[in-house]
Design an enzyme around this catalytic site. Structure first.
Site, PDB file in Angstrom:
ATOM      1  N   ARG A  67       0.840  -1.201   0.000  1.00 42.49           N
ATOM      2  CA  ARG A  67       0.000   0.000   0.000  1.00 42.49           C
ATOM      3  C   ARG A  67       0.876   1.251   0.000  1.00 42.49           C
ATOM      4  O   ARG A  67       1.866   1.324   0.737  1.00 42.49           O
ATOM      5  CB  ARG A  67      -0.946  -0.013   1.210  1.00 42.49           C
ATOM      6  CG  ARG A  67      -1.882  -1.198   1.159  1.00 42.49           C
ATOM      7  CD  ARG A  67      -3.083  -1.093   2.066  1.00 42.49           C
ATOM      8  NE  ARG A  67      -3.762  -2.388   2.090  1.00 42.49           N
ATOM      9  CZ  ARG A  67      -4.584  -2.839   1.132  1.00 42.49           C
ATOM     10  NH1 ARG A  67      -4.870  -2.071   0.099  1.00 42.49           N
ATOM     11  NH2 ARG A  67      -5.133  -4.041   1.203  1.00 42.49           N
ATOM     12  N   ASN A  99       4.763   6.151 -13.981  1.00 36.38           N
ATOM     13  CA  ASN A  99       5.380   7.458 -14.201  1.00 36.38           C
ATOM     14  C   ASN A  99       6.796   7.299 -14.737  1.00 36.38           C
ATOM     15  O   ASN A  99       7.493   6.332 -14.432  1.00 36.38           O
ATOM     16  CB  ASN A  99       5.423   8.233 -12.876  1.00 36.38           C
ATOM     17  CG  ASN A  99       4.055   8.701 -12.441  1.00 36.38           C
ATOM     18  OD1 ASN A  99       3.220   9.078 -13.258  1.00 36.38           O
ATOM     19  ND2 ASN A  99       3.809   8.675 -11.136  1.00 36.38           N
ATOM     20  N   GLU A 134       8.961  10.074  -8.263  1.00 36.95           N
ATOM     21  CA  GLU A 134       9.809  10.285  -7.077  1.00 36.95           C
ATOM     22  C   GLU A 134      10.850   9.185  -6.904  1.00 36.95           C
ATOM     23  O   GLU A 134      11.941   9.443  -6.400  1.00 36.95           O
ATOM     24  CB  GLU A 134       8.946  10.291  -5.803  1.00 36.95           C
ATOM     25  CG  GLU A 134       7.915  11.395  -5.718  1.00 36.95           C
ATOM     26  CD  GLU A 134       6.978  11.180  -4.522  1.00 36.95           C
ATOM     27  OE1 GLU A 134       7.278  10.337  -3.649  1.00 36.95           O
ATOM     28  OE2 GLU A 134       5.939  11.854  -4.488  1.00 36.95           O
ATOM     29  N   HIS A 141       7.900   1.135 -11.471  1.00 36.86           N
ATOM     30  CA  HIS A 141       6.780   0.655 -10.654  1.00 36.86           C
ATOM     31  C   HIS A 141       5.464   1.033 -11.297  1.00 36.86           C
ATOM     32  O   HIS A 141       5.394   1.946 -12.118  1.00 36.86           O
ATOM     33  CB  HIS A 141       6.861   1.215  -9.234  1.00 36.86           C
ATOM     34  CG  HIS A 141       6.968   2.713  -9.161  1.00 36.86           C
ATOM     35  ND1 HIS A 141       8.166   3.375  -9.320  1.00 36.86           N
ATOM     36  CD2 HIS A 141       6.039   3.665  -8.974  1.00 36.86           C
ATOM     37  CE1 HIS A 141       7.969   4.671  -9.215  1.00 36.86           C
ATOM     38  NE2 HIS A 141       6.675   4.892  -9.022  1.00 36.86           N
ATOM     39  N   MET A 142       4.424   0.338 -10.866  1.00 41.08           N
ATOM     40  CA  MET A 142       3.078   0.573 -11.380  1.00 41.08           C
ATOM     41  C   MET A 142       2.159   0.883 -10.202  1.00 41.08           C
ATOM     42  O   MET A 142       2.154   0.160  -9.212  1.00 41.08           O
ATOM     43  CB  MET A 142       2.593  -0.677 -12.124  1.00 41.08           C
ATOM     44  CG  MET A 142       1.277  -0.530 -12.835  1.00 41.08           C
ATOM     45  SD  MET A 142       0.839  -2.061 -13.740  1.00 41.08           S
ATOM     46  CE  MET A 142       1.910  -1.954 -15.162  1.00 41.08           C
TER      47      MET A 142
END
Ligand code: 5GP
Length: 121
Positions: free
Chosen positions: A36, A95, A103, A108-109
Site C-alpha cells: 500500500r 510514471n 519520485e 513501478h506501477m
C-alpha cells in the site's frame, strides 16, 4: 531481469525490498512485490514493483524486458481483483521522469481504485 547500470541501491523501493523500510505488503511472488502506498491518492492505492534492479522507469526498458514487464500487467490485474476493484474499475499508472512527478527511480506501477478517479490529469 539483468542488473541496470547506475541503479540506485538506496532508493526507497530497494530498501522496502530488503525489508529495511516496513511496508504493508498485499502481494508477492518470485518476480514482484506490491504494497500500500504511504500517501494514497485513492481509497485503494497499491504500488507494484519488480524485484531486482529494474530500470528507473519505462524509458529504460528494452526488448529483453518484455516478458517481466508484460507480466506486471497480469499481476496488477490479479491484485486489483484481489482488492475488489475488478467490478468498479481501476487505473494503472506508470510514471517516467520529472514531468510525471516520478519520485522513486525503480520502475513501478500504481494501482488506483475504490472510487471514481476523475480525469487522468
Ligand atoms: P512515483 O511518484 O515515483 O511514481 O511514486 C512513488 C510512490 O511511492 C508515491 O506514491 C509515494 O507516496 C510512495 N512512497 C514513497 N515512499 C514510500 C514508502 O516509504 N512507503 C510506501 N509504502 N510508499 C512510499
Amino acid at each position: 531481469m539483468s542488473e541496470t547500470p547506475g541503479y540506485d541501491r538506496d532508493n526507497v523501493f530497494a530498501r522496502i525490498l530488503r525489508d529495511e523500510i516496513p511496508s504493508d505488503r498485499v502481494y508477492e511472488d518470485g518476480e514482484f512485490i506490491a504494497f500500500r502506498d504511504i500517501n494514497p491518492a485513492a481509497p485503494t492505492h497499491i504500488v507494484l514493483i519488480p524485484r531486482g534492479e529494474p530500470p528507473a522507469g519505462p524509458a529504460g526498458l528494452d526488448d529483453g524486458d518484455a516478458g517481466w514487464a508484460g507480466r506486471m500487467f497480469v499481476v496488477a490485474s490479479r491484485i486489483a481483483a484481489q482488492e475488489g476493484l475488478a467490478e468498479g474499475g481501476y487505473r494503472l499508472v506508470v510514471n517516467n521522469g520529472p514531468d510525471a512527478g516520478q519520485e522513486v527511480p525503480h520502475l513501478h506501477m500504481h494501482i488506483l481504485g475504490g472510487a471514481g478517479l476523475g480525469p487522468i490529469a
